[in-house]
Design a protein around this motif. Structure first.
Motif, PDB file in Angstrom:
ATOM      1  N   LYS A  17      62.329 -13.167   1.873  1.00  0.00           N
ATOM      2  CA  LYS A  17      61.519 -13.722   2.958  1.00  0.00           C
ATOM      3  C   LYS A  17      62.147 -13.524   4.326  1.00  0.00           C
ATOM      4  O   LYS A  17      61.470 -13.152   5.273  1.00  0.00           O
ATOM      5  CB  LYS A  17      61.289 -15.205   2.700  1.00  0.00           C
ATOM      6  CG  LYS A  17      60.492 -15.901   3.776  1.00  0.00           C
ATOM      7  CD  LYS A  17      60.233 -17.335   3.407  1.00  0.00           C
ATOM      8  CE  LYS A  17      59.478 -18.065   4.504  1.00  0.00           C
ATOM      9  NZ  LYS A  17      59.212 -19.448   4.179  1.00  0.00           N
ATOM     10  N   ASP A 348      57.709 -12.658  -2.137  1.00  0.00           N
ATOM     11  CA  ASP A 348      57.600 -13.430  -0.900  1.00  0.00           C
ATOM     12  C   ASP A 348      56.816 -14.714  -1.193  1.00  0.00           C
ATOM     13  O   ASP A 348      55.654 -14.668  -1.589  1.00  0.00           O
ATOM     14  CB  ASP A 348      56.887 -12.592   0.160  1.00  0.00           C
ATOM     15  CG  ASP A 348      56.945 -13.226   1.541  1.00  0.00           C
ATOM     16  OD1 ASP A 348      56.755 -14.457   1.641  1.00  0.00           O
ATOM     17  OD2 ASP A 348      57.162 -12.494   2.518  1.00  0.00           O
ATOM     18  N   GLU A 349      57.443 -15.851  -0.985  1.00  0.00           N
ATOM     19  CA  GLU A 349      56.821 -17.138  -1.314  1.00  0.00           C
ATOM     20  C   GLU A 349      55.538 -17.372  -0.519  1.00  0.00           C
ATOM     21  O   GLU A 349      54.567 -17.933  -1.037  1.00  0.00           O
ATOM     22  CB  GLU A 349      57.805 -18.282  -1.065  1.00  0.00           C
ATOM     23  CG  GLU A 349      59.030 -18.259  -1.965  1.00  0.00           C
ATOM     24  CD  GLU A 349      60.015 -19.353  -1.622  1.00  0.00           C
ATOM     25  OE1 GLU A 349      59.713 -20.136  -0.684  1.00  0.00           O
ATOM     26  OE2 GLU A 349      61.069 -19.436  -2.269  1.00  0.00           O
ATOM     27  N   ASP A 350      55.527 -16.960   0.727  1.00  0.00           N
ATOM     28  CA  ASP A 350      54.326 -17.170   1.546  1.00  0.00           C
ATOM     29  C   ASP A 350      53.160 -16.319   1.052  1.00  0.00           C
ATOM     30  O   ASP A 350      52.002 -16.725   1.143  1.00  0.00           O
ATOM     31  CB  ASP A 350      54.620 -16.845   3.019  1.00  0.00           C
ATOM     32  CG  ASP A 350      55.434 -17.937   3.689  1.00  0.00           C
ATOM     33  OD1 ASP A 350      55.291 -19.106   3.296  1.00  0.00           O
ATOM     34  OD2 ASP A 350      56.217 -17.615   4.594  1.00  0.00           O
ATOM     35  N   GLU A 353      51.719 -18.276  -1.807  1.00  0.00           N
ATOM     36  CA  GLU A 353      50.996 -19.467  -1.345  1.00  0.00           C
ATOM     37  C   GLU A 353      49.641 -19.093  -0.747  1.00  0.00           C
ATOM     38  O   GLU A 353      48.635 -19.773  -0.977  1.00  0.00           O
ATOM     39  CB  GLU A 353      51.834 -20.227  -0.314  1.00  0.00           C
ATOM     40  CG  GLU A 353      53.016 -20.978  -0.895  1.00  0.00           C
ATOM     41  CD  GLU A 353      52.584 -22.043  -1.889  1.00  0.00           C
ATOM     42  OE1 GLU A 353      51.609 -22.776  -1.595  1.00  0.00           O
ATOM     43  OE2 GLU A 353      53.198 -22.134  -2.961  1.00  0.00           O
ATOM     44  N   ASP A 485      45.573 -19.567   7.831  1.00  0.00           N
ATOM     45  CA  ASP A 485      46.860 -19.231   7.223  1.00  0.00           C
ATOM     46  C   ASP A 485      47.892 -18.890   8.289  1.00  0.00           C
ATOM     47  O   ASP A 485      49.071 -19.250   8.167  1.00  0.00           O
ATOM     48  CB  ASP A 485      46.702 -18.057   6.262  1.00  0.00           C
ATOM     49  CG  ASP A 485      46.054 -18.465   4.951  1.00  0.00           C
ATOM     50  OD1 ASP A 485      46.338 -19.586   4.481  1.00  0.00           O
ATOM     51  OD2 ASP A 485      45.259 -17.684   4.404  1.00  0.00           O
ATOM     52  N   ARG A 488      49.084 -22.182   9.648  1.00  0.00           N
ATOM     53  CA  ARG A 488      49.994 -22.868   8.725  1.00  0.00           C
ATOM     54  C   ARG A 488      51.388 -22.244   8.764  1.00  0.00           C
ATOM     55  O   ARG A 488      52.396 -22.952   8.836  1.00  0.00           O
ATOM     56  CB  ARG A 488      49.446 -22.803   7.300  1.00  0.00           C
ATOM     57  CG  ARG A 488      48.243 -23.687   7.026  1.00  0.00           C
ATOM     58  CD  ARG A 488      47.919 -23.663   5.540  1.00  0.00           C
ATOM     59  NE  ARG A 488      46.732 -24.453   5.246  1.00  0.00           N
ATOM     60  CZ  ARG A 488      45.503 -23.957   5.175  1.00  0.00           C
ATOM     61  NH1 ARG A 488      45.303 -22.661   5.383  1.00  0.00           N
ATOM     62  NH2 ARG A 488      44.476 -24.733   4.897  1.00  0.00           N
ATOM     63  N   VAL A 489      51.441 -20.933   8.675  1.00  0.00           N
ATOM     64  CA  VAL A 489      52.735 -20.257   8.650  1.00  0.00           C
ATOM     65  C   VAL A 489      53.472 -20.448   9.976  1.00  0.00           C
ATOM     66  O   VAL A 489      54.669 -20.764   9.997  1.00  0.00           O
ATOM     67  CB  VAL A 489      52.553 -18.757   8.339  1.00  0.00           C
ATOM     68  CG1 VAL A 489      53.880 -18.018   8.495  1.00  0.00           C
ATOM     69  CG2 VAL A 489      52.011 -18.558   6.933  1.00  0.00           C
ATOM     70  N   LEU A 511      55.290 -10.683   7.174  1.00  0.00           N
ATOM     71  CA  LEU A 511      54.389 -11.234   6.171  1.00  0.00           C
ATOM     72  C   LEU A 511      53.131 -10.378   6.032  1.00  0.00           C
ATOM     73  O   LEU A 511      52.626 -10.169   4.915  1.00  0.00           O
ATOM     74  CB  LEU A 511      54.022 -12.674   6.536  1.00  0.00           C
ATOM     75  CG  LEU A 511      53.093 -13.419   5.569  1.00  0.00           C
ATOM     76  CD1 LEU A 511      53.653 -13.401   4.148  1.00  0.00           C
ATOM     77  CD2 LEU A 511      52.879 -14.852   6.048  1.00  0.00           C
TER      78      LEU A 511
END
Length: 534
Positions: A17, A348-350, A353, A485, A488-489, A511
């Motif tokens: 990330k 990548d965690e995002d 999500e 989104d 949020r990020v 991202l």
């Protein structure tokens, strides 16, 4: 890519990330831009552009003097596509702006972060322009005359920022980044600086820049055919003005106290602001909000977002009518973004999500209330692309002279058909080999692509709400991320991770690449705040 159907590029990157998102590689002969072939004008203009970097003006992307030498007007770039910035990892840029000089009174200030990533493309055709202080940036111009104090009204030093997303070469994007502030200065120095006049100033500046660029495309041995979309944001007297051409977009974000009165919430919603949940545990959010120790915690607030720039797509009702009235036509095609799925980084965690929210209707089947989210990152979606005369996928842009009447009408002063007595506008022929319908006359009346910008404004001192940040991006960002989104990020990066705006911009670009974007990715993040000192 705006002009031709995009190719599927199969690239799969595995990157953690936060790994190296602010790094830049050393230039090599294979990835750096063109170097000057001789001293003289090229070196002089290069020095001028580089000098401006220290005077509240930053050029980025394909216009970055650290990546490519000289000016787009230099002789070495006359040949089509000779100006090129290859796959060079980008370096994020950051600075501050706003405030009143030598004042201890709290006033609107902003922190800026910007980056332009090449992504999976072989070259970067995006550029950006940052002028954190408009007046100091103007002072670098050779024809600068100080703007009178009565014209410098406002509660803070104004600033402006722009993204130019090029296609069919970087000439238009680079010309725009290098020259836009000159055209804006010529408009601003005679303006009264109210909202209407600022909108007009930006629109006039873009229109004049377009006219000069289109003339330049065939001047002095050049044969450029490039174009560029444009997105300009100006902050003047606590007013945000956003003007756009094409498919770059912007989202603004503001917050309110959790216990704000219902009238404020209704007013925001009626003004087009959508609510977004930025934290997962709403109960904990309320508990934290009740604690005096968390009164400044941004997580203990309600968050809203609003798009402040609209896409100029040939399928939009007003754009479609204008094009057809000019005797143009619109084609459509569909594609499934299989290549995007190939490029996605599921480490990548995002990314995970965002995909979970995309498929929330499936994840929430057991719940009584189901939600469905239309998601730009969903790999199973079907994309419909509309094109002007089978070519351009945007209906407003700088350049693209082959689609503009003034640069293709006959020089004799008569219609293509030979009727010089008609009072109607002169018809013109497009020099490109278009796929004409069988019954088409092969003549056009007015512009198929226009440079008339569309503008929106927001007052940055709304009672009961706090303006938090603004995100500007080219379509390489918006093709794979939705506005909520992005909010949020960006919230998480700025207010939970406490990252600076430049690092947040770099992360958003990264991202977008991890979500499989097939285009260059350019992002500007502007965080608003009020403080007595930077």
């Amino acid at each position: 890519m705006k002009k031709h159907a995009s190719l599927l590029v199969f690239v799969h990157r595995k990157k953690k990330k936060n790994e190296n998102i602010l790094s830049i590689s050393r230039l090599t002969p294979s990835n750096r831009g063109s170097l000057p072939t001789s001293p003289g004008d090229s070196v002089a203009q290069s020095q001028n552009i580089t000098q401006n970097q220290t005077q509240d003006q930053k050029l980025g992307g394909c216009a970055d003097p650290q990546l490519i030498s000289g000016s787009i007007m230099d002789d070495q770039y006359k040949k089509r596509m000779s100006s090129r910035v290859g796959k060079v990892p980008a370096e994020a840029y950051g600075c501050y702006g706003g405030g009143i000089k030598d004042s201890c009174e709290p006033s609107l200030k902003w922190e800026i972060g910007a980056i332009s990533e090449c992504g999976v493309r072989n070259s970067n055709e995006d550029s950006f322009l940052i002028c954190a202080s408009a007046y100091r940036a103007f002072s670098s111009l050779s024809h600068y005359e100080e703007i009178p104090n009565d014209k410098q009204q406002g509660k803070h030093d104004p600033g402006f920022f722009a993204i130019f997303d090029g296609h069919c070469g970087n000439e238009a994007a680079r010309f725009s980044a290098e020259r836009f502030h000159e055209y804006l200065y010529d408009e601003w120095k005679t303006s009264n600086m109210d909202t209407k006049e600022i909108k007009n100033s930006i629109q006039n500046a873009l229109n004049k820049l377009d006219y000069d660029f289109c003339r330049t495309c065939m001047d002095d041995g050049r044969n450029w055919e490039s174009g560029s979309t444009a997105l300009v944001a100006a902050i003047v007297d606590e007013e945000l003005i956003v003007s756009s051409l094409g498919d770059c977009r912007a989202v603004a974000c503001r917050s309110t106290d959790l216990q704000v009165d219902m009238d404020t919430k209704i007013a925001l919603q009626q003004d087009g602001w959508d609510h977004v949940e930025v934290v997962k545990d709403l109960n904990a959010q309320w508990e934290n909000a009740m604690s005096e120790s968390n009164i400044e915690d941004k997580r203990c607030r309600d968050w809203y977002w609003k798009e402040v720039a609209h896409v100029h797509d040939p399928s939009r009702i007003d754009e479609k009518k204008r094009i057809e009235d000019a005797n143009g036509w619109i084609t459509s095609e569909k594609e499934i973004p299989i290549g995007q799925l190939q490029r996605m980084d599921f480490c990548d965690e995002d990314v995970v999500e965002i995909l979970k929210r995309c498929f929330s209707d499936r994840y929430n089947q057991s719940e009584s209330v189901q939600t469905h989210k239309r998601c730009n990152s969903a790999p199973q979606r079907i994309i419909q692309i509309f094109r002007i005369c089978g070519e351009l996928a945007v209906s407003r842009a700088i350049g693209d002279r082959d689609f503009k009447a003034d640069f293709n009408r006959p020089k004799t002063g008569s219609n293509v058909s030979g009727d010089s007595s008609s009072l109607e506008p002169l018809w013109w022929e497009c020099p490109l080999p278009l796929p004409y319908p069988d019954t088409h006359s092969r003549q056009f009346k007015e512009d198929l692509v226009t440079s008339v910008a569309e503008s929106h404004s927001i007052k940055l001192s709304h009672i009961g709400a706090t303006d938090e940040f603004l995100v500007l991006g080219c379509d390489g960002l918006w093709d794979v991320m939705d506005p909520d989104d992005i909010v949020r990020v960006t919230f998480g990066l700025l207010f939970e991770e406490k990252w600076p705006a430049r690092k947040a911009a770099a992360r958003l670009a990264e991202l977008a690449v991890h979500l499989g974007s097939s285009d260059n990715v350019t992002v500007i993040v502007i965080r608003f705040f009020r403080d007595s000192a930077l």
